[in-house]
Motif scaffolding. Structure first.
Motif, PDB file in Angstrom:
ATOM      1  N   VAL A 611       0.965  -1.538  -0.123  1.00 46.93           N
ATOM      2  CA  VAL A 611      -0.480   0.100  -0.168  1.00 46.93           C
ATOM      3  C   VAL A 611       0.402   1.549  -0.058  1.00 46.93           C
ATOM      4  N   SER A 612       0.425   2.590  -0.269  1.00 50.25           N
ATOM      5  CA  SER A 612       0.764   3.753  -0.414  1.00 50.25           C
ATOM      6  C   SER A 612       0.435   4.633   0.017  1.00 50.25           C
ATOM      7  N   PRO A 613       0.256   4.976   1.405  1.00 53.39           N
ATOM      8  CA  PRO A 613      -0.916   5.239   2.699  1.00 53.39           C
ATOM      9  C   PRO A 613      -0.325   6.593   2.797  1.00 53.39           C
ATOM     10  N   PRO A 614      -1.881   7.504   2.192  1.00 48.39           N
ATOM     11  CA  PRO A 614      -1.821   9.384   1.581  1.00 48.39           C
ATOM     12  C   PRO A 614      -1.423   9.745   2.798  1.00 48.39           C
ATOM     13  N   PRO A 615      -0.526  10.618   2.984  1.00 52.68           N
ATOM     14  CA  PRO A 615      -0.448  11.335   3.769  1.00 52.68           C
ATOM     15  C   PRO A 615      -1.487  13.355   3.483  1.00 52.68           C
ATOM     16  N   PHE A 616      -2.163  13.690   4.363  1.00 53.46           N
ATOM     17  CA  PHE A 616      -3.346  14.875   4.004  1.00 53.46           C
ATOM     18  C   PHE A 616      -2.685  16.516   4.112  1.00 53.46           C
ATOM     19  N   ILE A 617      -3.099  17.203   3.457  1.00 55.38           N
ATOM     20  CA  ILE A 617      -3.022  18.525   3.782  1.00 55.38           C
ATOM     21  C   ILE A 617      -4.162  19.692   3.950  1.00 55.38           C
ATOM     22  N   ALA A 618      -4.636  20.246   4.966  1.00 52.36           N
ATOM     23  CA  ALA A 618      -5.043  20.976   4.668  1.00 52.36           C
ATOM     24  C   ALA A 618      -4.565  22.789   4.135  1.00 52.36           C
ATOM     25  N   GLY A 619      -4.622  23.784   3.539  1.00 55.45           N
ATOM     26  CA  GLY A 619      -4.002  24.591   3.487  1.00 55.45           C
ATOM     27  C   GLY A 619      -5.082  25.800   3.354  1.00 55.45           C
ATOM     28  N   PHE A 620      -4.082  27.084   4.388  1.00 53.34           N
ATOM     29  CA  PHE A 620      -5.611  27.912   4.027  1.00 53.34           C
ATOM     30  C   PHE A 620      -4.274  29.322   3.631  1.00 53.34           C
ATOM     31  N   ALA A 621      -4.856  30.028   2.970  1.00 48.69           N
ATOM     32  CA  ALA A 621      -4.038  31.562   1.908  1.00 48.69           C
ATOM     33  C   ALA A 621      -5.194  32.046   2.608  1.00 48.69           C
ATOM     34  N   GLU A 622      -4.411  33.671   2.744  1.00 46.04           N
ATOM     35  CA  GLU A 622      -4.938  34.975   3.305  1.00 46.04           C
ATOM     36  C   GLU A 622      -4.093  35.797   2.187  1.00 46.04           C
ATOM     37  N   VAL A 623      -4.564  36.638   1.488  1.00 39.50           N
ATOM     38  CA  VAL A 623      -4.240  37.203   0.614  1.00 39.50           C
ATOM     39  C   VAL A 623      -4.665  38.535   0.531  1.00 39.50           C
ATOM     40  N   GLU A 624      -3.657  40.279   0.115  1.00 46.94           N
ATOM     41  CA  GLU A 624      -4.543  41.218   0.282  1.00 46.94           C
ATOM     42  C   GLU A 624      -4.485  41.682  -1.417  1.00 46.94           C
ATOM     43  N   VAL A 625      -5.309  41.732  -1.980  1.00 49.45           N
ATOM     44  CA  VAL A 625      -5.480  42.538  -3.656  1.00 49.45           C
ATOM     45  C   VAL A 625      -5.466  44.141  -4.014  1.00 49.45           C
ATOM     46  N   ASP A 626      -4.619  44.680  -4.484  1.00 46.99           N
ATOM     47  CA  ASP A 626      -4.716  45.787  -4.613  1.00 46.99           C
ATOM     48  C   ASP A 626      -5.145  45.847  -6.075  1.00 46.99           C
ATOM     49  N   LYS A 627      -6.718  46.409  -6.040  1.00 45.89           N
ATOM     50  CA  LYS A 627      -7.707  46.609  -6.623  1.00 45.89           C
ATOM     51  C   LYS A 627      -7.370  47.672  -8.236  1.00 45.89           C
ATOM     52  N   GLU A 628      -5.796  49.060  -7.574  1.00 47.83           N
ATOM     53  CA  GLU A 628      -5.484  49.397  -8.988  1.00 47.83           C
ATOM     54  C   GLU A 628      -4.760  48.742 -10.199  1.00 47.83           C
ATOM     55  N   THR A 629      -3.604  48.073  -8.648  1.00 41.76           N
ATOM     56  CA  THR A 629      -2.462  47.716  -9.520  1.00 41.76           C
ATOM     57  C   THR A 629      -3.405  46.233  -9.817  1.00 41.76           C
ATOM     58  N   GLY A 630      -3.271  45.302  -9.494  1.00 44.35           N
ATOM     59  CA  GLY A 630      -3.523  43.598  -9.686  1.00 44.35           C
ATOM     60  C   GLY A 630      -2.293  43.124  -9.006  1.00 44.35           C
ATOM     61  N   LYS A 631      -1.934  44.467  -7.976  1.00 45.58           N
ATOM     62  CA  LYS A 631      -0.742  42.669  -7.146  1.00 45.58           C
ATOM     63  C   LYS A 631      -0.909  42.371  -6.007  1.00 45.58           C
ATOM     64  N   VAL A 632      -0.729  41.360  -5.678  1.00 47.78           N
ATOM     65  CA  VAL A 632      -1.397  40.093  -5.096  1.00 47.78           C
ATOM     66  C   VAL A 632      -0.086  40.051  -3.825  1.00 47.78           C
ATOM     67  N   GLU A 633      -0.359  40.449  -2.466  1.00 47.94           N
ATOM     68  CA  GLU A 633       0.483  40.090  -1.766  1.00 47.94           C
ATOM     69  C   GLU A 633       0.113  39.072  -0.454  1.00 47.94           C
ATOM     70  N   LEU A 634       0.721  37.840  -0.845  1.00 51.43           N
ATOM     71  CA  LEU A 634       0.454  37.209   0.146  1.00 51.43           C
ATOM     72  C   LEU A 634       0.370  37.237   1.943  1.00 51.43           C
ATOM     73  N   ILE A 635      -0.006  37.256   3.096  1.00 47.16           N
ATOM     74  CA  ILE A 635      -0.316  37.802   3.838  1.00 47.16           C
ATOM     75  C   ILE A 635       0.173  37.194   5.160  1.00 47.16           C
ATOM     76  N   ASP A 636      -0.940  35.392   4.533  1.00 53.26           N
ATOM     77  CA  ASP A 636      -0.291  34.248   5.703  1.00 53.26           C
ATOM     78  C   ASP A 636      -0.576  33.363   5.223  1.00 53.26           C
ATOM     79  N   TYR A 637       0.291  32.242   5.397  1.00 56.88           N
ATOM     80  CA  TYR A 637      -0.465  30.785   4.890  1.00 56.88           C
ATOM     81  C   TYR A 637      -0.160  29.918   6.248  1.00 56.88           C
ATOM     82  N   VAL A 638      -2.215  29.492   6.060  1.00 58.39           N
ATOM     83  CA  VAL A 638      -1.348  28.027   7.040  1.00 58.39           C
ATOM     84  C   VAL A 638      -1.712  26.834   5.964  1.00 58.39           C
ATOM     85  N   ALA A 639      -1.132  25.646   7.320  1.00 52.77           N
ATOM     86  CA  ALA A 639      -0.850  24.442   6.538  1.00 52.77           C
ATOM     87  C   ALA A 639      -0.783  23.453   7.419  1.00 52.77           C
ATOM     88  N   VAL A 640      -2.040  22.544   7.743  1.00 56.72           N
ATOM     89  CA  VAL A 640      -2.390  21.886   8.406  1.00 56.72           C
ATOM     90  C   VAL A 640      -1.604  19.845   8.042  1.00 56.72           C
TER      91      VAL A 640
END
Length: 759
Positions: A611-640
Motif C-alpha cells: 500500500v501507499s498510505p496518503p499523507p494529507f494537508i489542508a492549506g489556507f491562504a490570506e491575500v491582499e489585492v490592490d484593485k488599482e494595480t492587480g498586485k497580489v500580496e500573500l499575507i498568511d499561509y497556514v498548512a495543517v
C-alpha cells in the motif's frame, strides 16, 4: 519514545553550513578533463553533417564525441524501477535534435576555456524541420517528433508515436455520463498548469574516473544512484558490475535529479579516454537542457446533489512531456490516482487523457508528480461548486472527504489506514481565522483581503514496486554503522533514518554512523523519490535494527551461558533478568570479532509495501489585492499536515515550509516560457522569477498526527504533498477578493488587472 519524535539537528548540518568539501565538484580530481556540451540551436532538426576536425586539432582538446562515436542503444533517463514505464526514446547523442538545448556533441579538454573555444570550431549543418510547440496541436501534427523505428516501450502505455502520443490513460469507476444526468448541480471548467523549473541551488553535475581495477566510477549529484548504474550499463554497453555510482551530499533535487541528466556524457568521455572527467551544467543549461514540471490542460466536471454530496468527479487531461517521454505516463496517471480518492461519496469517477510529445525541453519528475496539477484543477472546481451550492467550502469538504477506515470507487477495496484530514481542516480554519475573514474584508486605499483554501493527498512510496534494503552493523567498538542506499538531498533523511535505528536499538544518535548511496557498499534502494524514504526505507531500517537487536540478545545470552529469553538488553548492557550476570555491549562487540566461532553481527532487512498510505494537508491562504494595480500580496499561509507520526518535527516543518514556497511560486510567479522558434526565454533567474523571503508572507505549519499502522512508528511521507495546496488556495482567495476566476497559472498582477477590467 526517546529519539523518534524529537527535533534532532541534521547530522550533516555543521559541515554543510561551514563549507566542508562534501559535494560532487569538491571531490573531483584536479586533473579531471572539463566536459562541455554543444546544444542544439533548433527546436527540431536533422543533422546533415558535423565537422569536428578543427576542434579536435586544438591544443588541449582530448576528444570530441558525436552520435558517430557513442553506442546506438535507446534508453530512458527516467529514474524508475525496472522495467521502467517510460519509453526508451533516447540515445546518448543522435543525428536528430528535438528541442533547443538538445545535445549535439561532447567536448572534453584540459580546461574550460579550451573546451569552449573548441565548441565554437565545430561546424554543424542542420536540416531544420517544422517544430511542434503548442501541445494542444501536437496530436496528429504533420511533424512526427519520434519517427524512429527502434523506440521501445517495456509494456503498453498507450503510445501512438505517429500521432505524437506518448501515453494514453483511463481510470474509471461507475457510469460518469449517466450519473451526471442525475445530479442536481453540475459545474465544470478547464485549467492550465504551467511548466515549472526545479531551481535547486546546486546545478546538475557529475565526475567520473577509472579505478585501479578498470571499473568506471561515477560521483554524481543524483537522487537515484542504483538507477544511474543500470542506465549507464545499457547506454554504454557495459556490464553493471563494471560501474560504481557514489552520491555525495546534494544541493537540492526536487525530482529533477531523478532524471539522469549529465552522467552519460562524462561517463562516455572517461570510457573513451580512460581519464577522469567533470561536467557541471551552468544555470542556463540547468534551465534549458534538463527537465521541468509537466504543463497540463485539465477539464473537470463535478456533479452534486442539493444536499452537498459530490456524486461525480470527471477529469480529462492533456499533458506536455516535451521532446522525450521521461515519467510521461506515470506523472499523468498520478493526476487521477491522487485526486479521485479525496471525495468518496461519489457514484462515478473518471480520469482520462493523453500525454503528447512537443519540441520543447522534456518534462520529468517534479515534487508533487502530477498530484500538484490535479489538485489545482480539482480544488478550484470544488470551490466553484461550493459557491453554486451556497455552502462554505470547508463544510463541503468535511461532508465529502474520505476518512480513516473508508474506501473509494478507485481503491478497489483498499481502505485508508490513517487520516486526520477533517481535524486538519478544523485546525486550519481556527489558525487562519476563517469564520471571521471569509470570504473577504474591504480595506482603505482600494485594497481588499480575502481567504481561500484547498486540501490534498499524495502517497508514501510506490505500492508493490519500489523496495528498499537496509543494513545495521555492530562495530567492534560497540557503535553502529547504518548502511542505506537512499539519498539525502538536503531533506535530512539520513538523520531520521538514524533516529529510527537509535530508537529500536535504545541508543543515542552519536553511536550511529550513517553511510549512504554507494552502489558498491550500500544495500539496494531505488533512491529518494515518490515520497518513499521515510516510509519505505524507514521501515527497512526499523526491521534491520530489530534483526540486529535480536542477534545482540542471542549472542549476549550465549556469552552469559543462559537462554535468550533470560536476558534483557537496555541499549548498553545485556543482563540476566535476575541481575546476577551482565556484559556490556562494547565488550560483547569486542569479543564477537576475536577468536574462532564468532561473527560480527549485522542486521539486514528488505521492505516493500503493498500500500501507499496518503499523507494529507489542508492549506489556507490570506491575500491582499490592490484593485488599482492587480498586485497580489500573500499575507498568511497556514498548512495543517497529517503525515502520521512526525519522526522529526523540525525537519518535517522545514519540508512543509519549503514545499509551500514552491507552491506559492507556481501560483504567483514561476512560468517556463518559449518564443515562437521554441527557444526558452526564461533561462536565468533574471527572467525566471521564484519567490524570495519578502514574497511569501507568514507561513505557519501545524501537525495533526495520525498513526499509520503500516509505517515505521506510524509515520507516512511528507516530502511531496506539501507543494500541492498553495495554487488552488491562493487562486480561491483571489477570487473571493475580486470576483474573478483564474484558471491558468501563474496569476500575475497583469492577469489580475486585466481580469478586473472585464468585470
Amino acid at each position: 519514545m526517546n529519539i523518534v519524535g524529537k527535533g534532532i539537528a541534521k547530522i550533516d548540518a555543521i559541515n554543510i553550513a561551514t563549507g566542508k568539501p562534501v559535494y560532487t565538484e569538491d571531490l573531483a580530481m584536479h586533473n579531471a578533463l572539463v566536459v562541455k556540451i554543444l546544444h542544439s540551436p533548433h527546436a527540431f532538426a536533422k543533422i546533415k553533417s558535423i565537422d569536428t576536425t578543427k576542434a579536435e586539432k586544438l591544443a588541449g582538446v582530448e576528444c570530441v564525441l558525436t552520435y558517430k562515436d557513442v553506442p546506438n542503444v535507446r534508453f530512458t533517463l527516467a529514474g524508475q524501477s525496472y522495467p521502467e514505464p517510460s519509453p526508451y526514446d533516447r540515445l546518448i547523442l543522435e543525428d536528430m535534435v528535438r528541442y533547443v538545448g538538445d545535445e549535439v556533441a561532447i567536448i572534453a579538454a584540459v580546461d574550460e576555456a579550451t573546451a569552449l573555444k573548441a565548441m565554437k570550431l565545430i561546424k554543424v549543418d542542420y536540416e531544420v524541420l517544422e517544430p511542434v510547440l503548442d501541445f494542444e496541436q501536437a496530436e496528429g501534427h504533420s511533424s512526427v517528433i519520434h519517427p524512429e523505428e527502434d523506440l521501445h516501450c517495456n509494456f503498453d502505455i498507450g503510445m501512438n508515436k505517429d500521432l505524437n502520443i506518448v501515453s494514453s490513460y483511463k481510470l474509471e469507476a461507475g457510469d460518469v455520463e449517466e450519473e451526471l444526468t442525475k445530479c442536481d448541480v453540475v459545474v465544470e471548467d478547464t485549467y492550465y498548469t504551467q511548466a515549472q523549473a526545479h531551481a535547486m541551488m546546486e546545478t546538475y553535475r557529475a565526475f567520473s574516473y577509472m579505478d585501479h581495477a578498470g571499473r568506471l566510477v561515477l560521483i554524481s549529484s543524483t537522487q537515484i544512484p542504483f538507477h544511474v548504474r543500470r542506465k549507464l550499463a545499457r547506454a554504454l554497453k557495459l556490464p553493471a558490475s563494471k560501474i560504481r555510482v557514489i552520491k555525495p551530499r546534494i544541493g537540492g533535487g526536487f525530482g529533477g535529479k531523478q532524471t539522469v541528466a549529465v552522467e552519460p556524457f562524462v561517463a562516455a568521455v572517461t570510457v573513451k579516454t580512460g581519464k577522469p572527467a567533470l561536467l557541471i551544467y551552468d544555470r542556463k543549461e540547468t534551465f534549458t537542457s534538463t527537465t521541468s514540471r509537466h504543463a497540463m490542460r485539465l477539464k473537470v466536471r463535478l456533479g452534486a446533489d442539493n444536499d452537498g454530496f459530490i456524486r461525480v468527479v470527471d477529469i480529462q487531461g492533456l499533458s506536455d512531456t516535451g521532446a522525450y517521454g521521461e515519467h510521461a505516463s506515470t506523472v499523468f496517471s498520478v493526476v487521477g490516482d491522487k485526486t479521485l480518492p479525496l471525495y468518496n461519496k461519489t457514484k462515478a469517477a473518471r480520469f482520462m487523457g493523453n500525454v503528447v510529445y512537443t519540441n520543447k525541453m522534456p518534462a520529468g519528475a517534479f515534487r508533487g508528480y502530477g498530484a500538484t496539477q490535479g489538485t489545482f484543477a480539482l480544488e478550484c472546481t470544488v470551490n466553484k461548486l461550493a459557491e453554486k451550492l451556497n455552502i462554505d467550502p470547508t463544510e463541503l469538504r468535511l461532508k465529502n472527504l474520505i476518512k480513516e477506515g473508508e474506501t473509494c470507487l478507485t481503491y478497489k477495496g483498499k481502505i485508508i489506514g490513517s487520516s486526520t484530514l477533517d481535524r486538519c481542516i478544523e485546525k486550519g480554519k481556527q489558525l487562519i481565522g476563517w469564520d471571521e475573514k471569509y470570504p473577504k474584508t474591504e480595506l482603505p486605499d482600494n485594497k481588499v483581503r480575502a481567504v481561500g483554501m484547498a486540501v490534498t493527498m499524495q502517497g508514501s512510496g510506490i505500492a508493490g514496486i519500489d523496495t528498499a534494503s537496509a543494513e545495521v552493523r555492530l562495530n567492534d567498538d560497540g557503535n553502529y554503522t547504518l548502511l542505506v542506499g537512499s539519498t539525502d538531498m538536503g531533506t535530512g533523511s539520513d538523520t531520521i533514518l538514524a533516529q529510527m535505528a537509535a530508537e529500536v536499538l535504545e541508543t543515542t544518535m552519536d553511536t550511529i554512523i550513517v553511510y549512504s548511496a554507494d552502489t558498491d557498499v550500500s544495500p539496494y534502494d531505488p533512491g529518494s523519490y515518490a515520497s518513499s524514504t521515510t516510509y519505505v526505507t524507514g521501515m527497512a531500517v526499523v526491521k534491520a535494527a530489530e534483526d540486529l537487536k535480536q542477534q545482540i540478545i542471542e549472542q549476549g545470552a550465549r556469552f552469559l551461558e543462559v537462554q535468550p529469553d533470560e536476558v534483557e538488553f537496555n541499549g548498553t548492557v545485556i543482563e540476566t533478568i535476575e541481575g546476577s550476570r551482565s556484559i556490556t555491549l562494547e565488550k560483547l562487540a569486542e569479543l564477537l570479532v576475536l577468536g574462532m566461532g564468532n561473527k560480527q553481527l549485522v542486521g539486514n532487512a528488505t521492505y516493500g509495501s503493498p500500500v501507499s498510505p496518503p499523507p494529507f494537508i489542508a492549506g489556507f491562504a490570506e491575500v491582499e489585492v490592490d484593485k488599482e494595480t492587480g498586485k497580489v500580496e500573500l499575507i498568511d499561509y497556514v498548512a495543517v499536515v497529517d503525515c502520521g507520526t512526525v519522526i522529526n518535527p523540525n525537519l518535517a516543518r522545514i519540508q512543509v515550509e519549503g514545499g509551500i514556497v514552491q507552491g506559492i511560486g507556481m501560483a504567483l510567479y514561476e512560468d517556463v516560457r518559449y518564443d515562437e522558434r521554441g527557444r526558452m526565454t526564461t533561462d536565468s533567474f533574471m527572467q525566471y522569477k521564484i519567490p524570495s523571503r519578502k514574497d511569501v508572507g507568514t507561513i505557519r505549519v501545524a501537525f495533526e498526527e495520525s498513526y499509520e499502522p503500516t509505517g515505521p512508528f506510524g509515520a507516512k511521507s511528507v516530502g511531496e504533498v506539501v507543494v500541492n495546496t498553495p495554487p488552488p488556495a491562493i487562486v480561491n482567495a483571489i477570487y473571493n477578493a475580486i470576483g474573478v476566476r483564474f484558471n491558468s497559472l501563474p496569476v500575475t498582477p497583469e492577469k489580475v488587472f486585466m481580469g478586473m477590467q472585464k468585470l
